[in-house]
Design an enzyme around this catalytic site. Structure first.
Site, PDB file in Angstrom:
ATOM      1  N   SER A  47      -7.848   4.469   4.011  1.00 18.67           N
ATOM      2  CA  SER A  47      -8.765   5.499   4.499  1.00 18.67           C
ATOM      3  C   SER A  47     -10.196   4.971   4.439  1.00 18.67           C
ATOM      4  O   SER A  47     -10.605   4.333   3.460  1.00 18.67           O
ATOM      5  CB  SER A  47      -8.623   6.777   3.674  1.00 18.67           C
ATOM      6  OG  SER A  47      -9.438   7.790   4.229  1.00 18.67           O
ATOM      7  N   GLU A  48     -10.959   5.253   5.490  1.00 15.38           N
ATOM      8  CA  GLU A  48     -12.298   4.676   5.657  1.00 15.38           C
ATOM      9  C   GLU A  48     -13.258   5.008   4.521  1.00 15.38           C
ATOM     10  O   GLU A  48     -14.238   4.302   4.300  1.00 15.38           O
ATOM     11  CB  GLU A  48     -12.946   5.174   6.965  1.00 15.38           C
ATOM     12  CG  GLU A  48     -12.304   4.666   8.224  1.00 15.38           C
ATOM     13  CD  GLU A  48     -11.294   5.660   8.768  1.00 15.38           C
ATOM     14  OE1 GLU A  48     -10.411   6.114   7.997  1.00 15.38           O
ATOM     15  OE2 GLU A  48     -11.386   5.975   9.959  1.00 15.38           O
ATOM     16  N   ASN A  49     -13.025   6.121   3.854  1.00 10.42           N
ATOM     17  CA  ASN A  49     -13.959   6.499   2.791  1.00 10.42           C
ATOM     18  C   ASN A  49     -13.727   5.738   1.496  1.00 10.42           C
ATOM     19  O   ASN A  49     -14.471   5.941   0.536  1.00 10.42           O
ATOM     20  CB  ASN A  49     -13.935   8.021   2.556  1.00 10.42           C
ATOM     21  CG  ASN A  49     -12.549   8.582   2.362  1.00 10.42           C
ATOM     22  OD1 ASN A  49     -11.568   8.034   2.861  1.00 10.42           O
ATOM     23  ND2 ASN A  49     -12.449   9.677   1.647  1.00 10.42           N
TER      24      ASN A  49
END
Lengths: 223, 223, 223, 223
Positions: A47-49
């Site tokens: 996930s990008e976060n």
């Protein structure tokens, strides 16, 4: 002839994700792929976060407000997962460390051009998020989308009408009607839903369909 | 099922080709994967390019590879460290090439490769001999030289603990070059002190997520 | 007239390091500065291999082989200290996060040019280490060195004879005879050891000495 | 003695000038220092540039600053997040500027500033509208655009625990943009959940070393 529903598109794409792959799932249909991961495979969702090893939604009462995915949905972390900074999350994306990005799209053109970030709708601000990073950086990009728009316009095109996310990045497309690979001058038909014929699919597609071998039949469970 | 542990040191270094660029971690003797260097000596690959902070200490590890004539070129910031006798002898005899890189530039060039960037403008070295031949430009009133990514065909790193997904932790200043080198190679091999069960490493504390690691070996604890 | 010894040069420089400063100490005389930190000040020492909060040498029996400084000497960590990767250690240096670098030097020229990385000695390989990164990146660079070479040649010069580490970076110099600030066209004399006169010091210095105010007297304890 | 804790939220945001560029951490609502935004609203600074992944959610935090007309320009990757009503209204009314940056480029530009680099060559955006006006070049057969550093006059970050030296840790995906923003501003202010004694944070586990942090405030626990 019964087009696949969103869950079935996701199911079909999930069958092609190999054991051990590091995968980013875009918002929309791709998010559903996690639900249909073949049970015997270990797949690490990114996930990008700043998460690797994203797990399913938390059980009621187990929610942690500090644990969300890039779609801002509450998630869990699998054993073996890790947290890291946003910079490192995108170093992974841009540096070619992800095996696969499964993305939604408005349109895909021959050669693999992807348009999935803006329709230039004047009623809302544009947003690009991580779309361009994923399109450029993942080792392989596959798209999950409806074959046509709600108005019946083809989404597989000779040339994208909407602004590009990245040129020449998409390798494979899963739609509600077919599985296709991208070629320089068209799309290579690999599988179709039962009851569909090539001529009908060609009519739904704004670029030449190549059929080098008899297409397979997509058989998904009822979902 | 993801299991990056390999049974032997020989398997850990299998497939490394003649001419390969090897990122060799460690700062002085700390954090240096000496058993992997020894295994590579036995494996036989030659004509190697070694990227390292120092150019080997004593008679073991990288120094042993250099002594055996397997290293064509060293890219490093400071060849001389504790007991650099092997490198110095080869260097004075003209049997090994040296590419000297400022220490921060060495790290940054590897991170640049890891992050998929094409290069960066560095303030370090401007106006010195080490900027000779490099493109220079002024940005916002300050001068910079263009530095290019430095990628390894393989990285040899040393970690304290690992799990089967390849997540790594380090001890104190033994962290040094390990995380950046682990990110910057096609094949990352980790010599680790201890393999722990999946989920035993705190996800907040993992320094190198497994996505960057291809093989793990526990010397002395070979399966 | 009694020149300062190495410990006294370090002591004098230590008096100018403000409370709360983040400081990198180069190898040689600068390393000794840590021993003479005024007791009431908290100063955070940085080491290039990935440490903030470097403490004194370990007590016998407390040595940890994984805890060394950039000079490859065994050290300890103070409460509040942290370990990080080499890349971040140099991000701190190059990004202007260090308040002060105290470095050794072969020569300093008017305008602040620094030569401290190589004398082009053909008998050993050159090494740059983190010298250029520190010279360019620290917010302020001060040099600790002997006023003249063993052969009696000035080290404070109109123009460096040795290859530059960085142009225009040094602000202040502590020698065994004086404390001087760097000017564009000479050196500004701030303090001298007892019994020395300006004319004598000028004779030891290969560039004009400016004396805008009566120089102070360096008073160090016997060390 | 180093003590970065300030007693009140007002002190935490004191001195921030009109026209300042503020790095605003958080991903959606997670990891967002909402009390600092509220304090800045009360402090009165206006004509601000906000650098943020999203452009505010609901009516609090960054959204409240935008609603009050204090933000001239938002630099972000994806303005719309959960309940983006405030930004959308200002944007449609033409009362706020939007600079859209791919999410990985946003992080990388801040890291570039943090590391003292002059710029970097990014593969992301090439061949798209977001590369218009940017310098392009081919390196090693691949096309890149030049991206420049993005530095904050201030960074507002949110951490889980801190000590008086400013060392920070985060919780799960609340880490996100905090570490990179903390590194990339002239003045870094951290809103933290808990202040712990110096030495209580494991030096292996500190994510943001105190060197990057200038002020700490514990909302509700003001001294």
């Amino acid at each position: 002839m019964m087009p696949l529903n969103r869950r079935q598109i996701a199911w079909r794409a999930a069958q092609d994700v190999p054991d051990g792959a590091y995968v980013n799932l875009g918002i929309g249909i791709p998010t559903l792929v996690a639900d249909y991961k073949p049970a015997e495979r270990e797949i690490v969702f990114h996930s990008e976060n700043g998460i690797l090893g994203v797990g399913p939604a938390p059980a009621p009462g187990e929610e942690d407000p500090d644990l969300i995915n890039a779609g801002k949905t509450l998630v869990t972390l699998l054993p073996g997962g890790a947290y890291f900074t946003h910079s490192d999350a995108f170093l992974m994306i841009r540096g070619g460390h992800l095996d696969l990005a499964l993305l939604g799209a408005f349109e895909v053109a021959i050669g693999g051009d992807l348009a999935n970030w803006t329709t230039d709708d004047p009623n809302m601000s544009p947003g690009v998020g991580g779309a361009m990073d994923l399109a450029v950086g993942a080792r392989e990009v596959r798209v999950l989308m409806q074959h046509m728009t709600a108005k019946g316009e083809p989404r597989l095109k000779r040339r994208c009408r909407y602004p590009l996310t990245a040129p020449g990045c998409v390798k494979r497309i899963y739609t509600d009607h077919a599985v296709l690979d991208v070629a320089a001058d068209g799309f290579i038909l690999r599988e179709m839903i039962p009851g569909l014929d090539v001529a009908t699919l060609q009519g739904m597609t704004d670029a030449p369909l190549h059929v080098p071998a008899p297409p397979g039949v997509i058989a998904t469970p009822p979902l | 099922m993801i299991d990056k542990q390999v049974a032997t040191l020989a398997e850990a270094v299998a497939g490394i080709q003649d001419g390969a660029t090897i990122l060799c971690s460690g700062f002085g003797a700390v954090g240096s994967p000496d058993r992997l260097f020894q295994a590579l000596l036995e494996q036989g690959a030659t004509d190697l390019i070694a990227v390292s902070n120092n150019a080997g200490s004593g008679q073991i590890g990288l120094a042993a590879l250099i002594k055996a004539g397997r290293v064509r070129r060293v890219i490093c910031s400071y060849p001389r460290t504790t007991d650099p006798v092997v490198f110095e002898e080869e260097y004075r005899a003209g049997r090994i090439e040296l590419e000297l890189v400022p220490q921060g530039t060495l790290s940054e060039r590897m991170r640049c490769a890891a992050a998929g960037l094409g290069g960066f403008w560095s303030p370090v070295g401007v106006g010195t001999r080490l900027a000779e031949g490099k493109e220079e430009r002024e940005i916002d009133g300050k001068r910079y030289v263009l530095e290019l990514p430095l990628k390894g065909d393989a990285a040899f790193v040393r970690a304290d603990k690992a799990d089967r997904w390849g997540n790594l932790t380090y001890r104190k200043s033994a962290r040094n070059f390990n995380p950046v080198m682990a990110m910057a190679a096609t094949l990352t091999v980790a010599e680790v002190g201890e393999l722990v069960p999946l989920g035993a490493l705190d996800p907040e504390v993992i320094v190198t997520p497994g996505i960057f690691v291809d093989r793990i070996v526990v010397p002395g604890g070979e399966a």
